[in-house]
Design a protein around this motif. Sequence first.
Motif, PDB file in Angstrom:
ATOM      1  N   THR A 156      -1.277   3.398   6.154  1.00  0.00           N
ATOM      2  CA  THR A 156      -2.198   2.264   5.989  1.00  0.00           C
ATOM      3  C   THR A 156      -2.041   1.605   4.625  1.00  0.00           C
ATOM      4  O   THR A 156      -2.385   0.436   4.468  1.00  0.00           O
ATOM      5  CB  THR A 156      -3.659   2.715   6.184  1.00  0.00           C
ATOM      6  OG1 THR A 156      -3.923   3.830   5.313  1.00  0.00           O
ATOM      7  CG2 THR A 156      -3.914   3.122   7.621  1.00  0.00           C
ATOM      8  N   GLU A 157      -1.505   2.339   3.641  1.00  0.00           N
ATOM      9  CA  GLU A 157      -1.261   1.753   2.325  1.00  0.00           C
ATOM     10  C   GLU A 157      -0.117   0.744   2.353  1.00  0.00           C
ATOM     11  O   GLU A 157       0.058  -0.029   1.420  1.00  0.00           O
ATOM     12  CB  GLU A 157      -0.930   2.850   1.305  1.00  0.00           C
ATOM     13  CG  GLU A 157      -2.050   3.844   1.083  1.00  0.00           C
ATOM     14  CD  GLU A 157      -1.646   4.945   0.125  1.00  0.00           C
ATOM     15  OE1 GLU A 157      -1.195   4.627  -1.001  1.00  0.00           O
ATOM     16  OE2 GLU A 157      -1.793   6.123   0.484  1.00  0.00           O
ATOM     17  N   THR A 160      -6.187  12.412  -1.358  1.00  0.00           N
ATOM     18  CA  THR A 160      -5.481  11.217  -0.898  1.00  0.00           C
ATOM     19  C   THR A 160      -6.086  10.720   0.407  1.00  0.00           C
ATOM     20  O   THR A 160      -6.257   9.515   0.602  1.00  0.00           O
ATOM     21  CB  THR A 160      -3.983  11.508  -0.715  1.00  0.00           C
ATOM     22  OG1 THR A 160      -3.474  12.035  -1.935  1.00  0.00           O
ATOM     23  CG2 THR A 160      -3.218  10.266  -0.341  1.00  0.00           C
ATOM     24  N   SER A 161      -6.410  11.633   1.305  1.00  0.00           N
ATOM     25  CA  SER A 161      -7.033  11.270   2.574  1.00  0.00           C
ATOM     26  C   SER A 161      -8.375  10.590   2.347  1.00  0.00           C
ATOM     27  O   SER A 161      -8.694   9.569   2.972  1.00  0.00           O
ATOM     28  CB  SER A 161      -7.210  12.513   3.442  1.00  0.00           C
ATOM     29  OG  SER A 161      -7.858  12.198   4.640  1.00  0.00           O
ATOM     30  N   ALA A 162      -9.163  11.134   1.452  1.00  0.00           N
ATOM     31  CA  ALA A 162     -10.465  10.533   1.155  1.00  0.00           C
ATOM     32  C   ALA A 162     -10.288   9.150   0.537  1.00  0.00           C
ATOM     33  O   ALA A 162     -11.003   8.203   0.890  1.00  0.00           O
ATOM     34  CB  ALA A 162     -11.251  11.443   0.223  1.00  0.00           C
ATOM     35  N   ARG A 163      -9.336   9.001  -0.377  1.00  0.00           N
ATOM     36  CA  ARG A 163      -9.078   7.706  -1.008  1.00  0.00           C
ATOM     37  C   ARG A 163      -8.678   6.659   0.027  1.00  0.00           C
ATOM     38  O   ARG A 163      -9.145   5.525  -0.003  1.00  0.00           O
ATOM     39  CB  ARG A 163      -7.979   7.850  -2.060  1.00  0.00           C
ATOM     40  CG  ARG A 163      -7.723   6.562  -2.835  1.00  0.00           C
ATOM     41  CD  ARG A 163      -6.548   6.694  -3.781  1.00  0.00           C
ATOM     42  NE  ARG A 163      -5.323   6.706  -2.984  1.00  0.00           N
ATOM     43  CZ  ARG A 163      -4.261   7.454  -3.243  1.00  0.00           C
ATOM     44  NH1 ARG A 163      -4.257   8.266  -4.264  1.00  0.00           N
ATOM     45  NH2 ARG A 163      -3.201   7.397  -2.479  1.00  0.00           N
ATOM     46  N   ALA A 164      -7.821   7.054   0.967  1.00  0.00           N
ATOM     47  CA  ALA A 164      -7.362   6.120   1.994  1.00  0.00           C
ATOM     48  C   ALA A 164      -8.502   5.673   2.903  1.00  0.00           C
ATOM     49  O   ALA A 164      -8.468   4.569   3.441  1.00  0.00           O
ATOM     50  CB  ALA A 164      -6.257   6.753   2.827  1.00  0.00           C
ATOM     51  N   ARG A 165      -9.500   6.521   3.068  1.00  0.00           N
ATOM     52  CA  ARG A 165     -10.635   6.189   3.928  1.00  0.00           C
ATOM     53  C   ARG A 165     -11.805   5.593   3.158  1.00  0.00           C
ATOM     54  O   ARG A 165     -12.849   5.320   3.722  1.00  0.00           O
ATOM     55  CB  ARG A 165     -11.080   7.439   4.682  1.00  0.00           C
ATOM     56  CG  ARG A 165     -10.059   7.883   5.710  1.00  0.00           C
ATOM     57  CD  ARG A 165     -10.423   9.237   6.303  1.00  0.00           C
ATOM     58  NE  ARG A 165      -9.543   9.602   7.399  1.00  0.00           N
ATOM     59  CZ  ARG A 165      -8.337  10.114   7.249  1.00  0.00           C
ATOM     60  NH1 ARG A 165      -7.850  10.304   6.050  1.00  0.00           N
ATOM     61  NH2 ARG A 165      -7.606  10.425   8.294  1.00  0.00           N
ATOM     62  N   GLY A 166     -11.662   5.443   1.842  1.00  0.00           N
ATOM     63  CA  GLY A 166     -12.714   4.858   1.029  1.00  0.00           C
ATOM     64  C   GLY A 166     -13.872   5.801   0.749  1.00  0.00           C
ATOM     65  O   GLY A 166     -14.975   5.356   0.463  1.00  0.00           O
ATOM     66  N   ILE A 167     -13.625   7.101   0.821  1.00  0.00           N
ATOM     67  CA  ILE A 167     -14.669   8.090   0.579  1.00  0.00           C
ATOM     68  C   ILE A 167     -14.556   8.560  -0.870  1.00  0.00           C
ATOM     69  O   ILE A 167     -13.512   9.066  -1.275  1.00  0.00           O
ATOM     70  CB  ILE A 167     -14.520   9.302   1.524  1.00  0.00           C
ATOM     71  CG1 ILE A 167     -14.600   8.847   2.974  1.00  0.00           C
ATOM     72  CG2 ILE A 167     -15.578  10.355   1.217  1.00  0.00           C
ATOM     73  CD1 ILE A 167     -14.221   9.934   3.966  1.00  0.00           C
ATOM     74  N   PHE A 189      -0.370   7.332   2.754  1.00  0.00           N
ATOM     75  CA  PHE A 189      -0.671   7.055   4.158  1.00  0.00           C
ATOM     76  C   PHE A 189      -0.004   5.755   4.590  1.00  0.00           C
ATOM     77  O   PHE A 189       0.152   4.838   3.776  1.00  0.00           O
ATOM     78  CB  PHE A 189      -2.185   6.920   4.354  1.00  0.00           C
ATOM     79  CG  PHE A 189      -2.911   8.218   4.265  1.00  0.00           C
ATOM     80  CD1 PHE A 189      -3.261   8.903   5.408  1.00  0.00           C
ATOM     81  CD2 PHE A 189      -3.236   8.762   3.047  1.00  0.00           C
ATOM     82  CE1 PHE A 189      -3.918  10.112   5.340  1.00  0.00           C
ATOM     83  CE2 PHE A 189      -3.895   9.964   2.957  1.00  0.00           C
ATOM     84  CZ  PHE A 189      -4.239  10.646   4.101  1.00  0.00           C
ATOM     85  N   ARG A 195       1.975  -2.410  11.869  1.00  0.00           N
ATOM     86  CA  ARG A 195       1.896  -0.948  11.896  1.00  0.00           C
ATOM     87  C   ARG A 195       3.136  -0.353  12.575  1.00  0.00           C
ATOM     88  O   ARG A 195       3.679   0.654  12.135  1.00  0.00           O
ATOM     89  CB  ARG A 195       0.608  -0.515  12.610  1.00  0.00           C
ATOM     90  CG  ARG A 195       0.391   0.980  12.680  1.00  0.00           C
ATOM     91  CD  ARG A 195       0.338   1.592  11.277  1.00  0.00           C
ATOM     92  NE  ARG A 195       0.413   3.032  11.318  1.00  0.00           N
ATOM     93  CZ  ARG A 195      -0.596   3.837  11.096  1.00  0.00           C
ATOM     94  NH1 ARG A 195      -1.778   3.351  10.795  1.00  0.00           N
ATOM     95  NH2 ARG A 195      -0.434   5.135  11.155  1.00  0.00           N
TER      96      ARG A 195
END
Length: 114
Positions: free
Chosen positions: A25-26, A79-86, A23, A33
């Motif tokens: 954001t990483e 990967t999406s969950a990791r980026a959002r801290g879930i 992502f 941005r």
Amino acid sequence: MRAKSSTEVRQFVARQPEGEPFFPTELLLYGTRASIDQALSRLTSNGVIERVARGVYVKPRRGRIVNRAPPSPVTVARTSARARGIPVTTPGAQVLVEYDLSTQTPVTAVLSAG
């Protein structure tokens, strides 16, 4: 855009394994941005990376039969969950398949948040 941030983004992408989504954001430690988005846009235009979903990029994986193989939806979801801290867990049967401890593949992939 600063040339330094563009170079750092290219180096980050070069270190990414093929087929592993990431992502924007990483990359925020390398610049603003807007500069990150511009660098990713250029890399996408040059075919270095692909955009697989909104805000999800991947360095294409080269297959033996298919020239480019997209990442699995499960990989993108993780990967999406990791980026959002879930935190995400995988059911036991699927873990056995991922580590080649079983050949009985579950019909559907299941991820549990929490």
